[in-house]
Scaffold this active site. Structure first.
Site, short mmCIF file in Angstrom:
data_model
loop_
_atom_site.label_atom_id
_atom_site.label_comp_id
_atom_site.label_asym_id
_atom_site.label_seq_id
_atom_site.Cartn_x
_atom_site.Cartn_y
_atom_site.Cartn_z
N LYS A 60 119.14 -45.22 -73.16
CA LYS A 60 119.67 -44.64 -71.92
C LYS A 60 119.98 -43.18 -72.19
O LYS A 60 120.58 -42.84 -73.22
CB LYS A 60 120.95 -45.40 -71.53
CG LYS A 60 121.92 -44.63 -70.63
CD LYS A 60 121.84 -45.04 -69.18
CE LYS A 60 122.81 -44.29 -68.28
NZ LYS A 60 124.10 -44.93 -68.08
N ASP A 62 125.14 -51.19 -61.28
CA ASP A 62 126.07 -50.30 -61.99
C ASP A 62 127.48 -50.90 -62.06
O ASP A 62 128.46 -50.17 -62.14
CB ASP A 62 126.11 -48.89 -61.37
CG ASP A 62 126.52 -47.82 -62.38
OD1 ASP A 62 126.66 -48.14 -63.57
OD2 ASP A 62 126.72 -46.65 -61.96
ZN LIG Z 1 125.87 -46.74 -65.17
#
Ligand SMILES: [Zn+2]
Length: 427
Positions: free
Chosen positions: A208, A341
């Site tokens: 990420k 998220d």
């Molecule tokens: Zn996130």
């Protein structure tokens, strides 16, 4: 010895063979009112799903389970493949933000992960991707789930996210006196490559990066790019060389463009994506993970979550523009994957995002596909997850009602099976 062995096998064949037949594994059957089949974009009535071990071996419409078979009868419920959430933070609670987060250790994160992985699974999510934790607790979490020691979704995890000094993936809460920076901070192509190597060394599945500023970090602007093209290209090259995909947190227009040009596999958030970015994403097959419920929840509950005042303001300022973008990318048929998220809203509420997707223009089937077939493509798990079909893992969930009529029924999952094991049954 010989005689007794021979005697034993005669006795065994007499006792066992007639009842089980020739070397056949035991099957379990799941029976329900209908099945959503996202592979073919349709519903099937009265499905009978035959399961052996952790896999599905047959799906028969309007079928019947054999007499005396082990049957899980879900009545007129709708069954679907287990869902996938491609953007979670299982090692954080939804109240860990701002300065409250400074009191959370990596050990605390590990324990939060155990709690939240269970909640996520019970909400019907049998697969998830954990895009960022402070250390490597998410790696231990994944392994403990895979070993069957704790309940949770099948996980792919990123470990510490890569970002520039002072960027969204750094920790900017304390003054210089404390000398604090986040574990994944790496400036320059070679430092960034080194960090990718370190993440891989400690067991992550995916890299990420923070390509732009963000809502929740202190002193960053979501619209501003935070890595050079050179840095992003180095990260992507290194990650792909090691067989790992790259997920880029990117809100701002330029950061999105640079990340796609650098070859990332998914854009997370995509709030200010313009036409050029959209065109490029479609051409490259870049997945867009759009967390459209987070701003709604945070604007309402942000203060209780510990959000910094500037974060609340950023969430409010960005909301309208990002919903416009989301309507546009949905209409354009971009490859959208379900990404909640969570912990930006509580774990277990993941499925609330479906109704927002439908409000923004997706059909209910498209919304379901974003968390099943399209998600499986993004995870590299096509043929294993994302469908109730022969050869796939027996990851099956059930809801009352018809999600193609009312997508919000996915918020109340009554049955969860993962790999042939039942984790949740109707009350
Ligand atoms: Zn996130």
């Amino acid at each position: 010895m010989r005689t007794s062995n021979a005697f034993c096998s005669i006795v065994l064949s007499l006792l066992i063979l007639p009842s089980i037949g020739p070397a056949q594994a035991e099957s379990t059957y799941v029976v329900a009112g209908s099945l959503i089949d996202p592979l073919n974009g349709k519903a099937i009535s009265n499905p009978v799903v035959e399961i052996q071990g952790d896999r599905i071996v047959a799906v028969t419409p309007d079928g019947a389970a054999p007499d005396n078979a082990e049957v899980i009868n879900l009545g007129d419920a709708t069954i679907l493949p287990g869902l996938a959430d491609l953007h979670t933070h299982l090692t954080w609670y939804s109240t860990d933000f701002g300065y409250k987060g400074l009191a959370v250790s990596e050990t605390d994160e590990a324990i939060r992960g155990v709690v939240n992985a269970r909640k996520t699974l019970m909400a019907g999510f049998t697969s998830a991707r954990n895009l960022g934790a402070s250390g490597y607790a998410s790696v231990s979490l994944r392994d403990a789930i895979d070993d069957g020691r704790i309940p949770g979704p099948r996980l792919q995890v990123a470990g510490p996210p890569l970002g520039s000094t002072g960027g969204h993936c750094d920790n900017n809460l304390l003054p210089a006196d404390y000398g604090v920076s986040a574990a994944g901070v790496a400036d320059g192509p070679w430092a960034a490559r080194q960090q990718v190597r370190e993440n891989r060394k400690y067991g992550v599945d995916v890299i990420k990066i923070c390509a732009t500023g963000g809502v929740l970090s202190k002193g960053t602007n979501p619209g501003v790019r935070q890595y050079t093209l050179e840095e992003m290209q180095a990260i992507v090259d290194e990650a792909h060389m090691q067989g790992m995909p790259v997920a880029a947190h990117a809100h701002g227009t330029e950061g999105i463009l640079y990340a796609i040009r650098a070859g990332v596999d998914s854009i997370e958030h995509a709030s200010l994506m313009d036409d050029e970015g959209l065109k490029l994403a479609k051409r490259n097959g870049t997945f867009l993970s759009i967390n459209a419920y987070s701003p709604i929840y945070m604007i309402e509950h942000g203060e209780a979550q510990g959000l910094l005042p500037e974060s609340l303001e950023k969430a409010r300022n960005l909301a309208e523009k990002r919903f416009d973008t989301y309507r546009t990318v949905i209409k354009a048929g971009a490859k959208i994957v379900f990404g909640s998220d969570s912990a930006t809203y509580p774990h277990g509420y993941n499925a609330r995002l479906f109704a927002v997707y439908v409000d923004l223009g997706m059909s209910p089937m498209e919304a379901i596909q974003s968390a099943t077939t399209v998600a499986a493509e993004s995870l590299g798990w096509v043929g294993d997850t994302g469908a109730v079909a022969p050869g796939y893992f027996a990851d099956i969930i059930a809801v009352e009602g018809d999600p193609l009529e009312d997508i919000s029924v996915l918020e109340n999952v009554m049955f969860v099976m993962k790999g042939g094991h039942v984790f949740k049954s109707p009350e």
